[in-house]
Design an enzyme around this catalytic site. Structure first.
Site, PDB file in Angstrom:
ATOM      1  N   LYS A  56      36.078  18.731  43.391  1.00 22.99           N
ATOM      2  CA  LYS A  56      37.043  17.923  42.643  1.00 22.99           C
ATOM      3  C   LYS A  56      36.762  17.895  41.147  1.00 22.99           C
ATOM      4  O   LYS A  56      37.679  17.640  40.356  1.00 22.99           O
ATOM      5  CB  LYS A  56      37.089  16.498  43.208  1.00 22.99           C
ATOM      6  CG  LYS A  56      37.652  16.422  44.618  1.00 22.99           C
ATOM      7  CD  LYS A  56      37.776  14.997  45.109  1.00 22.99           C
ATOM      8  CE  LYS A  56      38.312  14.934  46.533  1.00 22.99           C
ATOM      9  NZ  LYS A  56      38.494  13.550  47.006  1.00 22.99           N
ATOM     10  N   ASN A  77      42.205  16.303  42.763  1.00 27.87           N
ATOM     11  CA  ASN A  77      42.274  16.670  44.180  1.00 27.87           C
ATOM     12  C   ASN A  77      43.580  17.365  44.539  1.00 27.87           C
ATOM     13  O   ASN A  77      43.781  17.744  45.685  1.00 27.87           O
ATOM     14  CB  ASN A  77      42.083  15.436  45.075  1.00 27.87           C
ATOM     15  CG  ASN A  77      43.363  14.639  45.244  1.00 27.87           C
ATOM     16  OD1 ASN A  77      44.107  14.445  44.276  1.00 27.87           O
ATOM     17  ND2 ASN A  77      43.624  14.170  46.450  1.00 27.87           N
ATOM     18  N   LYS A 135      37.686  -8.203  37.254  1.00 25.87           N
ATOM     19  CA  LYS A 135      36.365  -7.626  37.028  1.00 25.87           C
ATOM     20  C   LYS A 135      36.067  -6.641  38.147  1.00 25.87           C
ATOM     21  O   LYS A 135      36.355  -6.907  39.311  1.00 25.87           O
ATOM     22  CB  LYS A 135      35.287  -8.713  36.993  1.00 25.87           C
ATOM     23  CG  LYS A 135      33.894  -8.193  36.654  1.00 25.87           C
ATOM     24  CD  LYS A 135      32.893  -9.332  36.521  1.00 25.87           C
ATOM     25  CE  LYS A 135      31.517  -8.797  36.121  1.00 25.87           C
ATOM     26  NZ  LYS A 135      30.527  -9.892  35.962  1.00 25.87           N
TER      27      LYS A 135
END
Length: 407
Positions: A56, A77, A135
């Site tokens: 990838k 990909n 977060k």
């Protein structure tokens, strides 16, 4: 060649089946060693490629253009050949976002903890950020945030596993205990073999929305197919492809009292569904070299239960089968996970007065009504669905199929 999947060691892959079902084009597996990757990409003798581990990142320099989302992740990909120009995308991101939304895992304004620091981890971070996470913390074996100090992030609300922990053939392992995270509102695991990992099973037991990676696999293929063909594939079509795939690979596990008809129903059901039939009691007798009554008489029930558990662990790791268990398989709670990980568990019920006892040590040594009283709660705890087996075989099979199709 039109389209294919590029990888070093692809092994068994659902990709050709999924792509052909989605769009009907030719799709091939391309197991390619590292020294041949450059030649394949430079020849450009394809319309499009999917790319899997370990290429990838390798393919990025050979792309003439890289989609901004793929560039941020640092992994491609999907490659589309547009009149000789290779354009790289990352449809894993689309797949993971679809998985989260399909499962009802809302990340907006929440703290997300990602287990693993590989390429899929970066995809998970991009997905969490795109879905509005407040977060995002990446946990690895080393570094500032690791498994030794994971307790610092016990306030996490969403957990995403991108590690291979719990993947076949090491099913049953879990990267963490959810005891650490008392505030979770969602768990996602990119592993799709087994269909339900130990991590997701723990989440299910706690009532936390959770899902493993098979829907992600199909969703990323859908987006790749759209890029390949410049068309839109409706979600309904994708869900139909996913449902067909699940029906193909999942096990149907039969539990119930000794003599309730599990073996007979199992054989007939396997023929009906086009699946392999596996009689666990038969496997046990073959391995022991003696009948079950002889195992009980010569070695005791504990020895039999230990052998039964080992057999269940091995059989439950396979897919696409109808498994018939012994009547006491539910006695050990540890048997639940290997049966559930790839299967729908069906409780076959028959009236106690109609249960035969010949050749069944426990049934012969115990009052059947008392045995049923003790075991009924265990069958209920294991079962996903229940089927009555007091009528004809056809009625029982019809009821099971109806229940399976409703899942």
């Amino acid at each position: 060649m039109e389209y294919g999947l590029l990888g070093e060691k692809l092994g068994h892959s659902f990709s050709p089946q999924i792509h052909r079902a989605l769009s009907g084009y030719d799709y091939q597996l391309l197991p390619t060693p590292p020294e041949q990757v450059e030649e394949l990409l430079r020849r450009r003798a394809f319309q499009g490629l999917n790319v899997t581990i370990p290429y990838k990142q390798t393919v990025i320099p050979f792309c003439d253009k890289v989609d901004p989302r793929a560039a941020v992740i640092g992994a491609v990909n999907t490659i589309v050949n547009r009149s000789g120009t290779l354009v790289g995308y990352n449809t894993d991101l689309d797949g993971l976002i679809y998985l989260a939304r399909r499962t009802g895992v809302d990340m907006a304004g929440k703290k997300v903890v990602i287990l693993g620091s590989g390429g899929t981890s970066r995809t998970a971070r991009a997905a969490a950020e795109e879905l509005g996470a407040a977060k995002v913390v990446t946990v690895s074996r080393k570094g500032e945030d690791n498994y030794e100090n994971l307790f610092r992030h016990g306030d996490a609300e969403v957990l995403i596993n991108t590690t291979p922990v719990g993947m076949f053939p090491n099913a049953g392992a879990s990267p963490v205990s959810l005891d650490i995270f008392p505030h979770l509102t969602g768990v996602l695991d990119v592993v799709f073999n087994p269909l339900c990992t130990a991590l997701c099973m723990e989440a299910e037991a706690r009532g936390i929305p959770a899902a493993c990676g098979l829907p992600m696999l199909v969703a990323q293929a859908r987006r790749a197919a759209e890029l390949f063909t410049d068309t839109v594939i409706e979600s309904e079509r994708m869900e139909a492809v996913l449902a067909d795939l699940v029906r193909q690979v999942r096990n149907v596990v039969l539990i119930g009292m000794p003599g309730c008809g599990k073996s007979a129903v199992g054989r007939a059901l396997a023929r009906r569904l086009g699946k392999e039939f596996v009689d666990l009691d038969q496997i046990i007798t073959e391995r022991a070299g003696k009948s079950i009554p002889d195992i009980f008489a010569q070695e005791g029930e504990d020895a039999f239960r230990a052998l039964e558990t080992r057999t269940i662990r091995e059989a439950g790791a396979h897919t696409g089968c109808v498994l018939s268990t012994g009547g006491g398989a539910v006695i050990r709670r540890e048997n639940y996970a290997p049966l559930h990980q790839n299967g729908v568990i069906v409780h076959i019920r028959r009236d106690v007065d109609r249960l035969p006892t010949a050749g069944r040590p426990v049934s012969q040594s115990t009052d059947l009504h008392e045995l049923w009283r003790r075991r009924e709660p265990l069958y209920a705890a294991f079962a996903d669905v229940t089927a009555d087996n007091n009528g004809t075989m056809e009625e029982t099979l019809h009821q099971i199929e109806k229940e399976l199709n409703a899942l």
